[in-house]
Motif scaffolding. Sequence first.
Motif, short mmCIF file in Angstrom:
data_model
loop_
_atom_site.label_atom_id
_atom_site.label_comp_id
_atom_site.label_asym_id
_atom_site.label_seq_id
_atom_site.Cartn_x
_atom_site.Cartn_y
_atom_site.Cartn_z
N GLY A 1 19.21 9.32 -0.98
CA GLY A 1 19.01 9.07 0.44
C GLY A 1 18.40 7.73 0.73
O GLY A 1 18.03 7.44 1.86
N ARG A 2 18.27 6.87 -0.32
CA ARG A 2 17.69 5.54 -0.19
C ARG A 2 16.28 5.58 0.42
O ARG A 2 15.90 4.73 1.21
N LYS A 3 15.52 6.59 0.04
CA LYS A 3 14.14 6.70 0.49
C LYS A 3 13.21 6.02 -0.50
O LYS A 3 13.45 6.05 -1.70
N PHE A 4 12.14 5.41 0.02
CA PHE A 4 11.12 4.85 -0.86
C PHE A 4 10.41 6.02 -1.56
O PHE A 4 10.04 7.00 -0.92
N THR B 1 3.74 2.83 1.15
CA THR B 1 2.98 4.07 1.25
C THR B 1 2.99 4.53 2.69
O THR B 1 2.11 4.16 3.48
N VAL B 2 3.98 5.34 3.03
CA VAL B 2 4.21 5.71 4.42
C VAL B 2 2.99 6.39 5.03
O VAL B 2 2.69 6.22 6.22
N LEU C 1 -0.80 5.23 -5.95
CA LEU C 1 -0.65 3.93 -5.29
C LEU C 1 -1.21 4.01 -3.87
O LEU C 1 -1.94 3.11 -3.43
N ALA C 2 -0.88 5.10 -3.16
CA ALA C 2 -1.39 5.27 -1.80
C ALA C 2 -2.92 5.34 -1.80
O ALA C 2 -3.58 4.76 -0.93
N LEU D 1 7.38 -3.41 -5.95
CA LEU D 1 8.28 -2.83 -6.96
C LEU D 1 8.75 -1.44 -6.56
O LEU D 1 9.94 -1.12 -6.68
N THR D 2 7.84 -0.59 -6.08
CA THR D 2 8.23 0.79 -5.79
C THR D 2 9.25 0.87 -4.67
O THR D 2 10.03 1.83 -4.61
#
Length: 476
Positions: free
Chosen positions: A364-367, A406-407, A373-374, A356-357
């Motif tokens: 900037g179309r960044k997650f 979660t980068v 969550l991470a 979902l996230t």
Amino acid sequence: MPFEFVDNATINRGARKRIRSHVAKGNNVGKTHPSRRKQRNVGIRITLPLCNRRAAGATHDTASEEEEVSEVERQIGDGLSVYSFPVELDSQSKGLVKTVFDFMNGSLDTPELHHAIDFAGAAGMWIQYIFLDQAYFHCTVAMCATAVNSLLLRDKDSLAAMRHMSDTFRLVNEKLSGEEALSDATMAVINGLTHYERIRGHHVQGLVHFEGLLRIAELRGGISCLKAALAQKIHRADLEFALYFGTATRFRVADLPGSATLLCLRSKFAPHQQDQSCDSETEKISPSLRDVLIDCMSLAWLLNDRSGRGAKLDGYTYHDIIILIGYRLVLISPFNGPRPSNTLENDLHLGCLAFLTTLLLGFGRKFPHFPLLAKHFSLAVRESLGRHEKHQEFYFWTLFIGAVATVENANDHCLMSKVSEISLALGLSSWEDINRTLSKFPWINSLHNNAGKALWNRSSFLYNTSTANIEIKISS
């Protein structure tokens, strides 16, 4: 040029025409004039790079390497002179505003989903306020300038952004103390303030603005009395604050639109469901979570379908769907509430939240970044994910979608080790094999493949090492 004499006693329409023609010949002797019809078609011929044409939704013939040539009208001026802004712009402000508009043109929709979602018009109400309301104009400029600086990791224009934000606070205070206190424009500006603070990472300050926004909504009779577009913005802010702070949402699932569209999606997805792993992997989880999983899979199926046979979802309906799914996931278990005691159910819940996230794209179309969550995903990787042979494919998907969302976990050695371990157990040796497995669960190729493939490339070394060790043991 010979003379011509005119008899004024017998002048008529034909004679007048000859007079005008003769005079024109004398004035234009030796001059050349291009055709007006040709002038209207004058343009600059440029070659569009392939990546830009793809981003614009253009198609590309892979059999031909020759680039198409397009015509673009010549731009006159700085590009802003055709707009009427609610404030006067000096030369310095024009440069910043132009940067902001260029940024907005590239960040208000998601080109990767153009084949399934029609984003045209979804931002219409908010774009309109930029040209009509001074406070909203200043807030938007400050917000976009801050987002640009964040993406480019620089401090340039930060003073200009602060100046615009100072004007925003001054003007919004005037609104709140006057007749516009409860207007749509005032609520739009305050919603912008909540977003501005979240871009800066000041979520607590953003929550203060959000509380004020909710108070105005109450004074107007509740959120159900607001325009649908404004109510949707409030619902999304509510969801994102709940995900960030780990709390319950302020509004009820029953108050949200989107249920009818989800039911329609389910019915279209049902014939394809037999090819998925939903039934075999989730037979023992709670009905509410299983329903959310099916809705996530239905949405992923729609966003992966490039056949062009179905009608596109409009941008508003699309956001209604993802907000509704998010509310239901938070209702099942907020991050700071009791987690599901069943390990499979806990990991499935985290996987659906991660999916979902990735749809809640920001500027900037960044997650977006949700620390809780991470944190929970990292704990799951170390404590449970991949330990149960019965649900290996499901855990494999959870590892990938969690890493995409979660980068900070994407380079975790434990995560890559689990990916390598399960790849080996499932006999997956290439990205094509992995993609087929991931596609059995909520996975959107255009959004997730790049990050997923990068994770596989990092993990493949461990995979190859493990394979080599097994071969050595067999040979010995």
